[in-house]
Design a protein around this motif. Structure first.
Motif, PDB file in Angstrom:
ATOM      1  N   ARG A  62       0.830  -1.206   0.000  1.00 43.80           N
ATOM      2  CA  ARG A  62       0.000   0.000   0.000  1.00 43.80           C
ATOM      3  C   ARG A  62       0.861   1.252   0.000  1.00 43.80           C
ATOM      4  O   ARG A  62       0.628   2.188  -0.745  1.00 43.80           O
ATOM      5  N   LEU A  63       1.882   1.259   0.845  1.00 38.69           N
ATOM      6  CA  LEU A  63       2.783   2.414   0.905  1.00 38.69           C
ATOM      7  C   LEU A  63       3.518   2.623  -0.412  1.00 38.69           C
ATOM      8  O   LEU A  63       3.714   3.762  -0.856  1.00 38.69           O
ATOM      9  N   GLY A  64       3.905   1.531  -1.058  1.00 39.27           N
ATOM     10  CA  GLY A  64       4.575   1.627  -2.362  1.00 39.27           C
ATOM     11  C   GLY A  64       3.652   2.212  -3.427  1.00 39.27           C
ATOM     12  O   GLY A  64       4.059   3.086  -4.204  1.00 39.27           O
ATOM     13  N   ILE A  65       2.411   1.742  -3.457  1.00 38.35           N
ATOM     14  CA  ILE A  65       1.436   2.263  -4.421  1.00 38.35           C
ATOM     15  C   ILE A  65       1.167   3.739  -4.142  1.00 38.35           C
ATOM     16  O   ILE A  65       1.120   4.563  -5.062  1.00 38.35           O
ATOM     17  N   GLU A  66       1.016   4.080  -2.865  1.00 41.19           N
ATOM     18  CA  GLU A  66       0.765   5.471  -2.487  1.00 41.19           C
ATOM     19  C   GLU A  66       1.900   6.372  -2.947  1.00 41.19           C
ATOM     20  O   GLU A  66       1.671   7.464  -3.483  1.00 41.19           O
ATOM     21  N   LEU A  69       1.746   6.830  -6.702  1.00 43.02           N
ATOM     22  CA  LEU A  69       0.664   7.744  -7.078  1.00 43.02           C
ATOM     23  C   LEU A  69       1.064   9.196  -6.824  1.00 43.02           C
ATOM     24  O   LEU A  69       0.756  10.085  -7.624  1.00 43.02           O
ATOM     25  N   ARG A  70       1.766   9.449  -5.724  1.00 44.69           N
ATOM     26  CA  ARG A  70       2.190  10.817  -5.401  1.00 44.69           C
ATOM     27  C   ARG A  70       3.154  11.373  -6.454  1.00 44.69           C
ATOM     28  O   ARG A  70       3.212  12.587  -6.671  1.00 44.69           O
ATOM     29  N   LYS A  71       3.911  10.494  -7.089  1.00 43.76           N
ATOM     30  CA  LYS A  71       4.915  10.926  -8.070  1.00 43.76           C
ATOM     31  C   LYS A  71       4.317  11.228  -9.446  1.00 43.76           C
ATOM     32  O   LYS A  71       4.995  11.816 -10.277  1.00 43.76           O
ATOM     33  N   LEU A  72       3.067  10.838  -9.668  1.00 43.50           N
ATOM     34  CA  LEU A  72       2.453  11.103 -10.969  1.00 43.50           C
ATOM     35  C   LEU A  72       2.282  12.609 -11.176  1.00 43.50           C
ATOM     36  O   LEU A  72       1.846  13.307 -10.266  1.00 43.50           O
ATOM     37  N   PRO A  73       2.614  13.111 -12.368  1.00 42.90           N
ATOM     38  CA  PRO A  73       2.533  14.563 -12.590  1.00 42.90           C
ATOM     39  C   PRO A  73       1.107  15.119 -12.542  1.00 42.90           C
ATOM     40  O   PRO A  73       0.916  16.295 -12.232  1.00 42.90           O
ATOM     41  N   SER A  74       0.121  14.304 -12.798  1.00 45.88           N
ATOM     42  CA  SER A  74      -1.264  14.788 -12.803  1.00 45.88           C
ATOM     43  C   SER A  74      -1.903  14.793 -11.412  1.00 45.88           C
ATOM     44  O   SER A  74      -2.994  15.331 -11.234  1.00 45.88           O
ATOM     45  N   LEU A 114      -8.903   3.053   1.633  1.00 39.26           N
ATOM     46  CA  LEU A 114      -9.036   3.668   0.310  1.00 39.26           C
ATOM     47  C   LEU A 114      -8.062   4.815   0.150  1.00 39.26           C
ATOM     48  O   LEU A 114      -7.531   5.348   1.117  1.00 39.26           O
ATOM     49  N   PHE A 115      -7.824   5.152  -1.119  1.00 40.11           N
ATOM     50  CA  PHE A 115      -7.045   6.335  -1.461  1.00 40.11           C
ATOM     51  C   PHE A 115      -8.000   7.374  -2.025  1.00 40.11           C
ATOM     52  O   PHE A 115      -8.838   7.057  -2.863  1.00 40.11           O
ATOM     53  N   LYS A 135      -2.346  -0.933 -14.250  1.00 42.26           N
ATOM     54  CA  LYS A 135      -1.195  -1.186 -13.391  1.00 42.26           C
ATOM     55  C   LYS A 135      -1.533  -1.941 -12.102  1.00 42.26           C
ATOM     56  O   LYS A 135      -0.709  -2.704 -11.596  1.00 42.26           O
ATOM     57  N   TYR A 136      -2.742  -1.720 -11.536  1.00 45.69           N
ATOM     58  CA  TYR A 136      -3.078  -2.301 -10.240  1.00 45.69           C
ATOM     59  C   TYR A 136      -4.422  -3.048 -10.249  1.00 45.69           C
ATOM     60  O   TYR A 136      -5.236  -2.846  -9.355  1.00 45.69           O
ATOM     61  N   PRO A 137      -4.672  -3.923 -11.194  1.00 48.92           N
ATOM     62  CA  PRO A 137      -5.993  -4.579 -11.233  1.00 48.92           C
ATOM     63  C   PRO A 137      -6.245  -5.512 -10.057  1.00 48.92           C
ATOM     64  O   PRO A 137      -7.398  -5.735  -9.689  1.00 48.92           O
ATOM     65  N   ASP A 138      -5.181  -6.031  -9.443  1.00 44.63           N
ATOM     66  CA  ASP A 138      -5.357  -6.975  -8.337  1.00 44.63           C
ATOM     67  C   ASP A 138      -5.222  -6.328  -6.957  1.00 44.63           C
ATOM     68  O   ASP A 138      -5.460  -6.984  -5.952  1.00 44.63           O
ATOM     69  N   GLN A 139      -4.819  -5.056  -6.925  1.00 45.04           N
ATOM     70  CA  GLN A 139      -4.631  -4.384  -5.645  1.00 45.04           C
ATOM     71  C   GLN A 139      -5.710  -3.347  -5.328  1.00 45.04           C
ATOM     72  O   GLN A 139      -5.997  -3.091  -4.163  1.00 45.04           O
ATOM     73  N   LEU A 140      -6.293  -2.737  -6.350  1.00 44.90           N
ATOM     74  CA  LEU A 140      -7.221  -1.621  -6.160  1.00 44.90           C
ATOM     75  C   LEU A 140      -8.559  -1.877  -6.848  1.00 44.90           C
ATOM     76  O   LEU A 140      -8.623  -2.612  -7.825  1.00 44.90           O
ATOM     77  N   ARG A 141      -9.605  -1.220  -6.319  1.00 49.48           N
ATOM     78  CA  ARG A 141     -10.929  -1.263  -6.948  1.00 49.48           C
ATOM     79  C   ARG A 141     -11.502   0.146  -6.982  1.00 49.48           C
ATOM     80  O   ARG A 141     -11.426   0.867  -5.983  1.00 49.48           O
TER      81      ARG A 141
END
Length: 167
Positions: A62-66, A69-74, A114-115, A135-141
């Motif tokens: 979760r921390l890795g995904i977070e 996500l923070r690094k995405l320019p959008s 949730l995020f 990228k995350y079909p098995d981790q997020l919904r």
């Protein structure tokens, strides 16, 4: 001549007052347009995507995904809500007494973590959703649409059950 000058004076006063009110109306319309454009800009800058985490997702992942996500320019901001914070939100804004009900029942807290992902621009929303699905079909919904074909988010199940029970 006196009557002509009086008539001319009256029409000048009338057109001066009329011009003043037209100018005032123009300024009022311009101010309303500016307020409306500021409101639209504010609303479009508040775009957010809410993504539920799978309940068995390890904290390290979760921390890795977070962090990714923070690094995405959008992305403007990413906020993680654990299941308790989600239940507290439902209790405060949607169903008063919900947490008391959960405490008395044996159901436990059904909300996953949730995020809340805030975007810089509304036009980036579909791109982000597509990226998350790929990228995350098995981790997020996603509550509105499922990232994997077989998984349905708790939020959509909850809304469906309320809709069915109200019929």
């Amino acid at each position: 001549w006196k009557a002509v000058l009086q008539e001319k004076w009256r029409s000048m006063v009338f057109f001066s007052i009329l011009s003043f009110f037209v100018l005032l109306l123009t300024f009022a319309v311009a101010a309303q347009f500016r307020l409306f454009s500021n409101l639209v800009e504010h609303v479009t800058s508040q775009v957010e995507v809410i993504v539920e985490l799978k309940p068995d997702l390890p904290d390290e992942e979760r921390l890795g995904i977070e962090e990714e996500l923070r690094k995405l320019p959008s992305v403007k901001a990413v906020e993680f809500w654990d299941s308790e914070k989600s239940a507290q939100y439902v209790n405060t804004w949607l169903l008063k007494g919900y947490q008391d009900f959960l405490a008395q029942s044996q159901l436990g807290n059904p909300f996953p973590g949730l995020f809340r992902i805030q975007l810089k621009d509304i036009e980036d929303q579909e791109k982000l959703i597509t990226l998350l699905q790929e990228k995350y079909p098995d981790q997020l919904r996603l509550p509105a649409r499922s990232l994997s074909k077989t998984a349905q988010s708790f939020s959509s199940q909850f809304i469906q059950s309320i809709a069915i029970s109200s019929r």
